[in-house]
Design an enzyme around this catalytic site. Structure first.
Site, PDB file in Angstrom:
ATOM      1  N   TYR A 297       2.099   6.473  10.410  1.00  0.00           N
ATOM      2  CA  TYR A 297       1.956   7.394  11.535  1.00  0.00           C
ATOM      3  C   TYR A 297       2.989   8.513  11.438  1.00  0.00           C
ATOM      4  O   TYR A 297       4.191   8.271  11.392  1.00  0.00           O
ATOM      5  CB  TYR A 297       2.141   6.625  12.841  1.00  0.00           C
ATOM      6  CG  TYR A 297       1.607   7.323  14.071  1.00  0.00           C
ATOM      7  CD1 TYR A 297       0.311   7.084  14.520  1.00  0.00           C
ATOM      8  CD2 TYR A 297       2.405   8.200  14.806  1.00  0.00           C
ATOM      9  CE1 TYR A 297      -0.182   7.698  15.659  1.00  0.00           C
ATOM     10  CE2 TYR A 297       1.925   8.816  15.938  1.00  0.00           C
ATOM     11  CZ  TYR A 297       0.629   8.559  16.360  1.00  0.00           C
ATOM     12  OH  TYR A 297       0.148   9.171  17.499  1.00  0.00           O
ATOM     13  N   TYR A 341      -4.593  15.392  14.304  1.00  0.00           N
ATOM     14  CA  TYR A 341      -3.881  14.477  15.194  1.00  0.00           C
ATOM     15  C   TYR A 341      -4.899  13.797  16.095  1.00  0.00           C
ATOM     16  O   TYR A 341      -5.359  14.364  17.078  1.00  0.00           O
ATOM     17  CB  TYR A 341      -2.865  15.261  16.021  1.00  0.00           C
ATOM     18  CG  TYR A 341      -2.139  14.439  17.072  1.00  0.00           C
ATOM     19  CD1 TYR A 341      -1.274  13.424  16.700  1.00  0.00           C
ATOM     20  CD2 TYR A 341      -2.311  14.696  18.427  1.00  0.00           C
ATOM     21  CE1 TYR A 341      -0.590  12.677  17.658  1.00  0.00           C
ATOM     22  CE2 TYR A 341      -1.634  13.959  19.387  1.00  0.00           C
ATOM     23  CZ  TYR A 341      -0.780  12.957  18.997  1.00  0.00           C
ATOM     24  OH  TYR A 341      -0.110  12.219  19.951  1.00  0.00           O
TER      25      TYR A 341
END
Length: 388
Positions: A297, A341
């Site tokens: 991430y 995102y």
């Protein structure tokens, strides 16, 4: 389940379908429309129909409820529906919830989804505005009045301590950004397709919240991503080779807050991700040397380094050198810095593609993939493996 022993979930469910909308800066559509498109695409990818689905999982932050998405996509009766809290920390946990439902017999086919207009609608980068009072919001009251209003400013506090502790300069974060953009440049689905960067570009980008520069911060994206989870047995009858869920875990550390855990004894690590790492390694029976591709991430570059350190890929303080070495293929879709995102859900999809052998930047012979969810918050992670 104890975090000190392996659990029994590993190997009992698999991801069999992935689907996404286009990733954009202005979708021109509702978040419900994005969610429905992604769900339909994931089901089509799996060779299933809405009638096959009896479970749904999403994020607490999602504006499209499970029953509304079910109606919009033609899904009928649901025997399981669930939501996971803490923003991007929920990404891998949605798959864990789906696997738990499948393994326990609560559902047979579960769809996980996330959809938002995070660029044209609500922008997390704009900071906290008009937040409703809540118990967890009390912690923000110690930071907001002093100017720590955005996720970048919260992460900057920990990043500054990391640099100080290990005698490093902000330029080390550039290795993560350059790696992500190199992969995004060859990914037609990525916003930064055809636009790689150099370490010099990173160092020249403007400050956002020192020591974070513009190129240390992920994008803001409109779009949707969905995943389909079912039993390994059923998965083997479907269209694609299954990505078996070898392990799934969640973690919240001591003195945990949402992005503002500044009162811990040590700000240079991510204890919640360390907890996830220990559980994933125990349950999967694997370790860092077994991982062929990492989907880590990357909402902000510093936390990629600390995650790699928490998982044992390298010693503390050596994450940047590890990334620069190329020892682990990392965020081969471009990550949230380069592709989009989507609160980490597009990262899970990339891991599935790698195990299928269909990724744009395919890692030859990929058998095991590590996926992590949002950092700075209670979080989650997955180890996926190829079947057989």
């Amino acid at each position: 389940m104890s975090a000190r022993q392996a659990d029994s979930l590993g190997g009992r469910a698999a991801v069999v379908g992935i689907g996404a909308t286009a990733f954009s800066k202005d979708s021109g559509r509702s978040e419900l429309a994005l969610a429905a498109e992604a769900v339909r695409a994931a089901l089509a990818d799996a060779g299933l129909t809405p009638a096959d689905v009896d479970g749904m999982v999403t994020f607490t932050m999602d504006t499209s409820p499970e029953i509304t998405v079910a109606q919009a996509t033609g899904i009928g009766e649901l025997s399981f529906f669930s939501r996971v809290h803490y923003g991007g920390g929920a990404a891998c946990a949605t798959v864990q919830q789906a696997a738990l439902a499948v393994a326990s017999g609560l559902a047979e086919v579960v769809v996980c989804y996330r959809a938002f207009n995070e660029r044209s609608g609500r922008r997390f980068g704009a900071g906290v505005q008009r937040r409703e009072p809540s118990a967890e919001g009390v912690a923000l009251g110690w930071a907001l009045p002093y100017g720590l209003l955005t996720p970048a400013s919260w992460v900057a506090m920990a990043a500054r301590r990391y640099l100080h502790t290990y005698g490093l300069e902000p330029e080390v974060f550039g290795h993560v950004a350059v790696t992500a953009r190199r992969h995004a440049a060859t990914n037609p689905a990525a916003h930064f397709h055809g636009r790689p960067i150099t370490l010099a570009d990173h160092a020249a980008s403007r400050w956002i919240a020192e020591p974070l520069r513009l190129l240390d911060c992920c994008q803001e994206t409109d779009g949707g991503q969905a995943l389909v989870v079912t039993s390994v047995e059923r998965a083997r009858t479907l269209r694609h080779p299954p990505a078996v869920i070898a392990a799934a875990a969640q973690g919240a550390g001591r003195a945990q807050e949402q992005m503002t855990s500044f009162y811990r004894d040590d700000l240079t690590g991510l204890p919640e991700m360390g907890l996830v790492a220990r559980q994933l390694w125990r349950t999967s029976g694997l370790g860092p040397s077994d991982i062929d591709v990492g989907v880590v991430y990357d909402h902000f570059t510093p936390f990629v380094l600390t995650q790699l350190e928490e998982f044992g890929f390298c010693p503390p303080g050596e994450g940047a050198a590890f990334v620069a070495s190329g020892a682990l293929p990392l965020n081969t879709h471009g990550g949230q810095l380069g592709e989009a995102y989507l609160h980490g859900m597009n990262g899970v999809a990339e891991a599935v593609r790698q195990l299928r052998g269909t990724a744009v930047n395919q890692v030859a012979g990929a058998r095991h993939a590590l996926v992590t969810a949002g950092t700075g918050v209670p979080t989650s992670g997955l180890v996926l493996r190829a079947d057989g």
